[in-house]
Design an enzyme around this catalytic site. Sequence first.
Site, PDB file in Angstrom:
ATOM      1  N   ASP A   1     -16.487  12.549 -28.143  1.00  0.00           N
ATOM      2  CA  ASP A   1     -15.912  11.661 -27.575  1.00  0.00           C
ATOM      3  C   ASP A   1     -16.732  11.020 -26.680  1.00  0.00           C
ATOM      4  O   ASP A   1     -16.611   9.930 -26.606  1.00  0.00           O
ATOM      5  CB  ASP A   1     -14.297  12.043 -26.809  1.00  0.00           C
ATOM      6  CG  ASP A   1     -13.300  12.309 -27.867  1.00  0.00           C
ATOM      7  OD1 ASP A   1     -13.419  12.192 -28.897  1.00  0.00           O
ATOM      8  OD2 ASP A   1     -12.183  13.327 -27.206  1.00  0.00           O
TER       9      ASP A   1
ATOM     10  N   ASP B   1      -6.907  16.654 -26.260  1.00  0.00           N
ATOM     11  CA  ASP B   1      -7.363  15.228 -26.916  1.00  0.00           C
ATOM     12  C   ASP B   1      -6.004  14.650 -28.074  1.00  0.00           C
ATOM     13  O   ASP B   1      -5.470  15.444 -28.685  1.00  0.00           O
ATOM     14  CB  ASP B   1      -8.546  15.643 -27.863  1.00  0.00           C
ATOM     15  CG  ASP B   1      -9.036  14.224 -28.544  1.00  0.00           C
ATOM     16  OD1 ASP B   1      -9.294  13.396 -28.104  1.00  0.00           O
ATOM     17  OD2 ASP B   1      -9.111  14.276 -29.664  1.00  0.00           O
TER      18      ASP B   1
ATOM     19  N   THR C   1      -7.419   8.097 -26.715  1.00  0.00           N
ATOM     20  CA  THR C   1      -6.548   8.162 -27.965  1.00  0.00           C
ATOM     21  C   THR C   1      -5.145   8.637 -27.621  1.00  0.00           C
ATOM     22  O   THR C   1      -4.147   8.514 -28.082  1.00  0.00           O
ATOM     23  CB  THR C   1      -6.948   9.297 -28.901  1.00  0.00           C
ATOM     24  OG1 THR C   1      -7.358  10.463 -28.176  1.00  0.00           O
ATOM     25  CG2 THR C   1      -8.226   8.710 -29.771  1.00  0.00           C
ATOM     26  N   THR C   2      -5.022   9.374 -26.444  1.00  0.00           N
ATOM     27  CA  THR C   2      -3.557   9.724 -25.779  1.00  0.00           C
ATOM     28  C   THR C   2      -3.041   8.470 -25.119  1.00  0.00           C
ATOM     29  O   THR C   2      -2.041   8.172 -25.314  1.00  0.00           O
ATOM     30  CB  THR C   2      -3.889  10.743 -24.589  1.00  0.00           C
ATOM     31  OG1 THR C   2      -4.583  11.728 -25.213  1.00  0.00           O
ATOM     32  CG2 THR C   2      -2.455  11.133 -23.898  1.00  0.00           C
TER      33      THR C   2
END
Length: 538
Positions: A405, A70, A103-104
């Site tokens: 998530d 994550d 998020t990446t």
Amino acid sequence: MAAVKSFAQAAGNGKANGMAYKDKQKPTDIRFSNIQAGKSVADAIRTSLGPRGMDKMIQAGRGSVTITNDGATILKQMKVLHPAAQMLVELSQAQDVQAGDGTTSVVVVAGALLEAAAKLLTRGLHPMVISEAFQHAAEVSVNILKNMSQAVDLKDRASLIKIAKTSLNSKVVSQYSDVLAPIAVDAVLKVIDPAAPTVVDLKDIKLVQTLGSTVDESELVDGLVLTQRAQGPPDAPRRVEKAKVALIQFCLSPPKTDMENNVIVSDYTQMDRILREERAYLLNIVKQIKKANCNVLLIQKSILRDAVTDMALHYLAKMKIMVLRDIEREEIEFVSKSLGLRPIASLDHFVPEALASVDMVEQIDSGTTKLVKFSGIAKKGRTVSVVVKGSNKLVLEEAERSLHDALCVIRCLVRERHLIVGGGAPEIELSIRLAEYSRTLVGAQAVCVRMFGEALEVIPNTLAENAGLNSIETVTELRNRHAAGDIQSGINVKRGTVSNIYEENVVQPLLVTTSCIQLASETVRSILKIDDIVNGRG
């Protein structure tokens, strides 16, 4: 005066001759240093993108280990010193708050945009020209994505589960997506308030970790689950039917003065008298609790003195009252909302009207821990509890992060009820459409918009690389399909081919992709505008 005129004349001649903009050396060095720092952060987590992305093992200073892919978790625990690199860490956290997923991707896109900006700067373009062009390209991109998206109905549970699975497929616990995805969907749907149908507060969903089982044994509890154990002697109740529950914020222990003091007892008769007074004081409180027909007592944690003494527990057990102590202050609001009661601050307010009715309160074994489960709540609020199980601490923590998530992804759909295909399809479509749009523009803006679109191709390129595919062949085929009008074609990582990604159920909320592009472009624009780093006084 003549020197000023000659300088102005030289500047005018430079413009007239079409010379490129040339910045002073120090701002240029600072700008490229910032760009390089941002690209380094993006490169560090690029290999974690997608279902076939690699995991990172993060070892903290105290020796604790975290295994995750994550982006927000990796960057949060990564030791970053450069201020521009810190901006990308904050970017990932902003995406986590805004959408909960991507998020990446947002950091990888920001890194690619920084690389594109560096190329444009070396061509002699002014940073403000690049910044404004990137802002315009981001606005155009959002409109293109909205036209690509499809409306989704929250009543279509099957579609929501597919979207949650897409989010979970890139996680360490992807093999348990069939279990966790329905839990995430049902949890969010249960806490939606009809009065505010686009608002979901994830604080109404409590995630409880239990060690000693596998992740596929995780469950959604339509009630309340507390990690505090039932207190008292062995004969104290551990299971209560037709329970009347009270939540108190005062202590069941002898009172203390506000100041530190000592009581000197000179003989044993005075000691006996003190003990008798304490017993009478506690017995009076317990009798008033019993008088209100309370048989399950929740006690808030106290930092000034003992929340409940052994003597009080003894009296409560004799009265067949189940006791749970050390309810954290942060949990009070959730417990009150779940049970439909109000906390009782003093003994004077301990009345039957302040109690909650519950069909069953029982202490259950869950793996290596014990939980207290409340089921059949009469005036239940819009809250749920999810018991997340795992065989070890690392798996358990990653399962909780992955489930969080997935909850955020479903929350995105509640806020903006449109979905879009994944697998690099939106980014390659944006690249093609922005290249077409750039032909309608003139000058530096046209070049910047085209470069913005090309930078977005980093997502399909990275997906292909991480899956072990030939990125050039894969992205070229993907671009050809989109140029032919097949906008739902994407990289099928599991099969290693380019296919209709919508039919493969690889879909995600529109908000995840739009916020990714908007936040990444805003961060890149902020970095481009910095021309110096000054140390403060503090």
